[in-house]
Design a protein around this motif. Structure first.
Motif, PDB file in Angstrom:
ATOM      1  N   VAL A 141      57.452  21.315   9.096  1.00 25.69           N
ATOM      2  CA  VAL A 141      58.485  22.120   9.751  1.00 25.69           C
ATOM      3  C   VAL A 141      59.505  22.665   8.755  1.00 25.69           C
ATOM      4  O   VAL A 141      60.535  23.206   9.140  1.00 25.69           O
ATOM      5  CB  VAL A 141      59.202  21.324  10.863  1.00 25.69           C
ATOM      6  N   GLY A 142      59.212  22.525   7.442  1.00 22.86           N
ATOM      7  CA  GLY A 142      60.000  23.206   6.437  1.00 22.86           C
ATOM      8  C   GLY A 142      61.158  22.447   5.837  1.00 22.86           C
ATOM      9  O   GLY A 142      62.016  23.055   5.190  1.00 22.86           O
ATOM     10  N   CYS A 143      61.196  21.132   6.016  1.00 20.11           N
ATOM     11  CA  CYS A 143      62.276  20.357   5.392  1.00 20.11           C
ATOM     12  C   CYS A 143      61.705  19.087   4.766  1.00 20.11           C
ATOM     13  O   CYS A 143      62.254  17.992   4.941  1.00 20.11           O
ATOM     14  CB  CYS A 143      63.389  20.040   6.384  1.00 20.11           C
ATOM     15  N   GLY A 144      60.617  19.252   4.013  1.00 24.60           N
ATOM     16  CA  GLY A 144      59.960  18.103   3.410  1.00 24.60           C
ATOM     17  C   GLY A 144      60.829  17.374   2.401  1.00 24.60           C
ATOM     18  O   GLY A 144      60.898  16.137   2.403  1.00 24.60           O
ATOM     19  N   GLY A 145      61.507  18.135   1.518  1.00 24.85           N
ATOM     20  CA  GLY A 145      62.359  17.502   0.517  1.00 24.85           C
ATOM     21  C   GLY A 145      63.504  16.722   1.129  1.00 24.85           C
ATOM     22  O   GLY A 145      63.685  15.528   0.836  1.00 24.85           O
ATOM     23  N   PRO A 146      64.318  17.336   2.001  1.00 32.76           N
ATOM     24  CA  PRO A 146      65.377  16.585   2.656  1.00 32.76           C
ATOM     25  C   PRO A 146      64.851  15.422   3.505  1.00 32.76           C
ATOM     26  O   PRO A 146      65.502  14.372   3.599  1.00 32.76           O
ATOM     27  CB  PRO A 146      66.069  17.633   3.527  1.00 32.76           C
ATOM     28  N   GLY A 147      63.673  15.598   4.117  1.00 34.07           N
ATOM     29  CA  GLY A 147      63.122  14.512   4.925  1.00 34.07           C
ATOM     30  C   GLY A 147      62.810  13.286   4.092  1.00 34.07           C
ATOM     31  O   GLY A 147      63.153  12.154   4.465  1.00 34.07           O
ATOM     32  N   THR A 148      62.163  13.488   2.940  1.00 34.82           N
ATOM     33  CA  THR A 148      61.870  12.359   2.064  1.00 34.82           C
ATOM     34  C   THR A 148      63.153  11.748   1.513  1.00 34.82           C
ATOM     35  O   THR A 148      63.295  10.525   1.430  1.00 34.82           O
ATOM     36  CB  THR A 148      60.952  12.803   0.918  1.00 34.82           C
ATOM     37  N   ALA A 149      64.113  12.601   1.139  1.00 34.64           N
ATOM     38  CA  ALA A 149      65.384  12.087   0.629  1.00 34.64           C
ATOM     39  C   ALA A 149      66.107  11.272   1.687  1.00 34.64           C
ATOM     40  O   ALA A 149      66.669  10.204   1.395  1.00 34.64           O
ATOM     41  CB  ALA A 149      66.259  13.243   0.150  1.00 34.64           C
ATOM     42  N   MET A 150      66.135  11.762   2.919  1.00 37.67           N
ATOM     43  CA  MET A 150      66.801  11.022   3.988  1.00 37.67           C
ATOM     44  C   MET A 150      66.195   9.640   4.159  1.00 37.67           C
ATOM     45  O   MET A 150      66.905   8.631   4.249  1.00 37.67           O
ATOM     46  CB  MET A 150      66.705  11.809   5.295  1.00 37.67           C
ATOM     47  N   MET A 151      64.865   9.572   4.182  1.00 37.84           N
ATOM     48  CA  MET A 151      64.197   8.298   4.444  1.00 37.84           C
ATOM     49  C   MET A 151      64.306   7.317   3.295  1.00 37.84           C
ATOM     50  O   MET A 151      64.396   6.107   3.501  1.00 37.84           O
ATOM     51  CB  MET A 151      62.719   8.545   4.764  1.00 37.84           C
ATOM     52  N   THR A 152      64.288   7.825   2.062  1.00 36.13           N
ATOM     53  CA  THR A 152      64.086   6.938   0.915  1.00 36.13           C
ATOM     54  C   THR A 152      65.266   6.834  -0.035  1.00 36.13           C
ATOM     55  O   THR A 152      65.289   5.939  -0.885  1.00 36.13           O
ATOM     56  CB  THR A 152      62.861   7.397   0.101  1.00 36.13           C
ATOM     57  N   ALA A 153      66.257   7.741   0.062  1.00 40.97           N
ATOM     58  CA  ALA A 153      67.309   7.774  -0.950  1.00 40.97           C
ATOM     59  C   ALA A 153      68.714   7.785  -0.367  1.00 40.97           C
ATOM     60  O   ALA A 153      69.667   8.001  -1.101  1.00 40.97           O
ATOM     61  CB  ALA A 153      67.121   8.987  -1.863  1.00 40.97           C
ATOM     62  N   THR A 154      68.854   7.576   0.945  1.00 34.43           N
ATOM     63  CA  THR A 154      70.187   7.536   1.536  1.00 34.43           C
ATOM     64  C   THR A 154      70.433   6.177   2.175  1.00 34.43           C
ATOM     65  O   THR A 154      69.503   5.436   2.490  1.00 34.43           O
ATOM     66  CB  THR A 154      70.390   8.635   2.593  1.00 34.43           C
ATOM     67  N   ALA A 155      71.708   5.862   2.354  1.00 32.41           N
ATOM     68  CA  ALA A 155      72.111   4.590   2.971  1.00 32.41           C
ATOM     69  C   ALA A 155      73.440   4.812   3.679  1.00 32.41           C
ATOM     70  O   ALA A 155      74.291   5.564   3.209  1.00 32.41           O
ATOM     71  CB  ALA A 155      72.239   3.486   1.921  1.00 32.41           C
ATOM     72  N   SER A 156      73.626   4.141   4.801  1.00 27.58           N
ATOM     73  CA  SER A 156      74.817   4.381   5.611  1.00 27.58           C
ATOM     74  C   SER A 156      75.412   3.079   6.127  1.00 27.58           C
ATOM     75  O   SER A 156      74.764   2.019   6.124  1.00 27.58           O
ATOM     76  CB  SER A 156      74.485   5.291   6.799  1.00 27.58           C
ATOM     77  N   LEU A 157      76.649   3.192   6.563  1.00 24.02           N
ATOM     78  CA  LEU A 157      77.290   2.172   7.394  1.00 24.02           C
ATOM     79  C   LEU A 157      77.266   2.707   8.815  1.00 24.02           C
ATOM     80  O   LEU A 157      77.768   3.803   9.072  1.00 24.02           O
ATOM     81  CB  LEU A 157      78.734   1.931   6.947  1.00 24.02           C
ATOM     82  N   GLN A 158      76.692   1.943   9.727  1.00 28.56           N
ATOM     83  CA  GLN A 158      76.648   2.355  11.129  1.00 28.56           C
ATOM     84  C   GLN A 158      77.560   1.436  11.933  1.00 28.56           C
ATOM     85  O   GLN A 158      77.502   0.217  11.798  1.00 28.56           O
ATOM     86  CB  GLN A 158      75.222   2.275  11.662  1.00 28.56           C
ATOM     87  N   VAL A 159      78.400   2.048  12.751  1.00 24.48           N
ATOM     88  CA  VAL A 159      79.317   1.302  13.613  1.00 24.48           C
ATOM     89  C   VAL A 159      78.875   1.523  15.054  1.00 24.48           C
ATOM     90  O   VAL A 159      78.796   2.672  15.517  1.00 24.48           O
ATOM     91  CB  VAL A 159      80.769   1.770  13.414  1.00 24.48           C
ATOM     92  N   ASN A 160      78.577   0.441  15.760  1.00 21.72           N
ATOM     93  CA  ASN A 160      78.114   0.511  17.140  1.00 21.72           C
ATOM     94  C   ASN A 160      79.225   0.030  18.073  1.00 21.72           C
ATOM     95  O   ASN A 160      79.762  -1.067  17.895  1.00 21.72           O
ATOM     96  CB  ASN A 160      76.873  -0.371  17.323  1.00 21.72           C
ATOM     97  N   LEU A 161      79.548   0.859  19.050  1.00 23.15           N
ATOM     98  CA  LEU A 161      80.651   0.573  19.960  1.00 23.15           C
ATOM     99  C   LEU A 161      80.195   0.707  21.404  1.00 23.15           C
ATOM    100  O   LEU A 161      79.340   1.538  21.732  1.00 23.15           O
ATOM    101  CB  LEU A 161      81.805   1.559  19.712  1.00 23.15           C
ATOM    102  N   ASP A 162      80.791  -0.095  22.287  1.00 24.29           N
ATOM    103  CA  ASP A 162      80.478  -0.001  23.713  1.00 24.29           C
ATOM    104  C   ASP A 162      80.793   1.389  24.248  1.00 24.29           C
ATOM    105  O   ASP A 162      81.730   2.065  23.774  1.00 24.29           O
ATOM    106  CB  ASP A 162      81.292  -1.031  24.501  1.00 24.29           C
ATOM    107  N   ALA A 163      80.034   1.800  25.253  1.00 20.24           N
ATOM    108  CA  ALA A 163      80.258   3.112  25.862  1.00 20.24           C
ATOM    109  C   ALA A 163      81.555   3.153  26.650  1.00 20.24           C
ATOM    110  O   ALA A 163      82.221   4.185  26.722  1.00 20.24           O
ATOM    111  CB  ALA A 163      79.086   3.480  26.766  1.00 20.24           C
ATOM    112  N   GLY A 164      81.934   2.022  27.262  1.00 24.13           N
ATOM    113  CA  GLY A 164      83.169   1.956  28.033  1.00 24.13           C
ATOM    114  C   GLY A 164      82.988   2.415  29.466  1.00 24.13           C
ATOM    115  O   GLY A 164      81.870   2.676  29.932  1.00 24.13           O
ATOM    116  N   PRO A 165      84.070   2.540  30.210  1.00 27.87           N
ATOM    117  CA  PRO A 165      83.997   2.967  31.612  1.00 27.87           C
ATOM    118  C   PRO A 165      83.498   4.407  31.726  1.00 27.87           C
ATOM    119  O   PRO A 165      83.856   5.258  30.909  1.00 27.87           O
ATOM    120  CB  PRO A 165      85.453   2.850  32.087  1.00 27.87           C
ATOM    121  N   PRO A 166      82.705   4.710  32.742  1.00 28.66           N
ATOM    122  CA  PRO A 166      82.136   6.068  32.868  1.00 28.66           C
ATOM    123  C   PRO A 166      83.165   7.180  32.906  1.00 28.66           C
ATOM    124  O   PRO A 166      82.911   8.271  32.406  1.00 28.66           O
ATOM    125  CB  PRO A 166      81.349   5.985  34.187  1.00 28.66           C
ATOM    126  N   GLY A 167      84.331   6.920  33.477  1.00 26.48           N
ATOM    127  CA  GLY A 167      85.351   7.960  33.556  1.00 26.48           C
ATOM    128  C   GLY A 167      85.837   8.450  32.204  1.00 26.48           C
ATOM    129  O   GLY A 167      86.379   9.551  32.100  1.00 26.48           O
TER     130      GLY A 167
END
Length: 420
Positions: A145-171
């Motif tokens: 789909v035309g993004c082979g280089g960024p796709g490989t870089a994303m999978m193999t050469a990046t790292a993140s901090l992910q913060v997971n938070l409750d969704a909270g009340p629907p309102g």
């Protein structure tokens, strides 16, 4: 998603929309925080070489039970990820993850390995070491789909901090999801710790965010932040191209080499693998979607660079405070409005951008009163850095100027002392 007994039930469009909408956000109180931190694995004797997969897996198999209950997984480039369980607050989540990372780092150090929590690998070219068929298939899809280089870089050469938070009340869902996105550019700039990639300075403060921005935005772009975030997530998911199709009997994943949306597959407009999708196919499809804020019953905040101490604990505390504390959230909504959507500016310029710096300083000031006392010194240090217009990654650039990309990687590598 559908229970296991219904996994092979063939879907129609209405059933698919209903399933995604129902699973997007889970009602409940706010407060809990889960953290996930990735780090590049470094051979301390030969930092320029990626650690072979067999060596990685053998070392991690020797890990003892972790005191904080984190799960340890590996990414396609050999990155090590620790995923902590939900804690009552950010202070508890940081303490548990710190304890678990200390155990993992000590075991790795005994094998001559270190962990480098950096947004993008500053030294080694992107390359996959994991042999799993899923990741081979992902590479083929990205290339088709035309993004082979960024796709490989994303999978193999990046790292993140992910913060997971409750969704909270629907309102509050609409405002909460919108704010999580609106905060994105400011927190990308504040967390930027990836000015190099594959041995070269890129000219971007967050090369990790640059890589994500170069991927298919139908899969990785932000949601729009509308009045119905669960319904919007369903529309996003059904409009996203199918990346992989699994064999229902063997589980083997085959890449889809065309841009075929899940909606077209489910309606029969574009059949894949000679069949219509099931509930299991829909669940698998959702696992291949990577927006910067992903609804999974809770909210995954996915846009922060991985950073070393003291920055990742400060970033975790600030992110949770700006979304969970009502006073801080109101202030953040006001001060980030002028830079909403400035993802590329944030990744390229970081806090050298005056507008982003102003918003960042006000966000950090708003968050500080809501941060646990144990984490306030780290947040104060982050605010001092931001006040000078600097990002955490400026230290990496200085190390690279003094000793090259290898020095930059080693400067961020955790190597606890191991008793002989």
């Amino acid at each position: 998603m559908a229970p296991a007994v219904e996994e092979r039930t063939v879907l129609d469009l209405d059933a698919a929309v209903t399933a995604v909408t129902a699973a997007a956000l889970r009602p409940g109180p706010l407060g809990r925080v889960g953290l996930e931190l990735e780090a590049h694995l470094v051979d301390l004797d030969t930092p320029a070489a990626r650690v072979p997969w067999a060596r990685v897996t053998a070392v991690l198999e020797s890990l003892p039970a972790l005191p904080g209950g984190s799960r340890v997984t590996l990414e396609p480039g050999g990155q090590v990820e620790l995923s902590g369980p939900p804690a009552p607050d950010a202070g508890g989540a940081v303490a548990a993850l710190r304890a678990d990372r200390a155990v993992v780092a000590t075991v790795l150090a005994g094998a001559g390995l270190g962990l480098a929590p950096v947004g993008a690998d500053p030294l080694r070219p992107p390359a996959r070491v994991c042999p799993a068929p899923r990741y081979r298939a992902m590479e083929r899809h990205f290339a088709a789909v035309g993004c082979g280089g960024p796709g490989t870089a994303m999978m193999t050469a990046t790292a993140s901090l992910q913060v997971n938070l409750d969704a909270g009340p629907p309102g509050g869902w609409s405002r909460r999801v919108a704010l999580a996105h609106q905060l994105g550019p400011v927190l990308v700039a504040v967390s930027a710790y990836s000015p190099l990639l594959g041995g070269s300075a890129t000219g971007w403060r967050s090369s990790r965010q640059r890589v994500w921005g170069a991927l298919d935005q139908a899969r990785c772009g932000p949601l729009l932040g509308g009045a119905d975030p669960a319904g919007e997530w369903a529309a996003y998911a059904l409009s996203a191209p199918v990346m992989l199709v699994r064999d229902p009997d063997t589980g083997a994943a085959e890449p889809v080499l065309t841009r075929t949306t899940f909606a077209d597959w489910v309606t029969g407009a574009a059949p894949l693998a000679g069949r219509r999708p099931t509930a299991a196919d829909l669940e698998y499809h959702l696992s291949t979607l990577f927006p910067p804020v992903r609804p999974r019953g809770y909210l995954e905040i996915r846009y922060l660079d991985a950073t070393p101490e003291p920055w990742w604990p400060a970033l975790a505390a600030v992110t949770a405070a700006l979304l969970d504390d009502p006073v801080a959230a109101d202030a953040a909504a006001d001060v980030t409005a002028p830079v909403a959507g400035a993802w590329d500016r944030a990744a390229r310029d970081g806090l050298a951008d005056a507008g982003l710096r102003t918003a960042a300083l006000r966000c950090l000031a708003a968050a500080l009163p809501a941060v646990a006392a144990t984490l306030r010194p780290a947040v104060e240090a982050l605010a001092e850095l931001a006040a000078a217009g600097r990002c955490p990654g400026d230290a990496l650039l200085a190390a690279a100027r003094a000793g090259g990309p290898e020095a930059a990687l080693l400067s961020a590598t955790e190597t606890p002392e191991v008793s002989p």
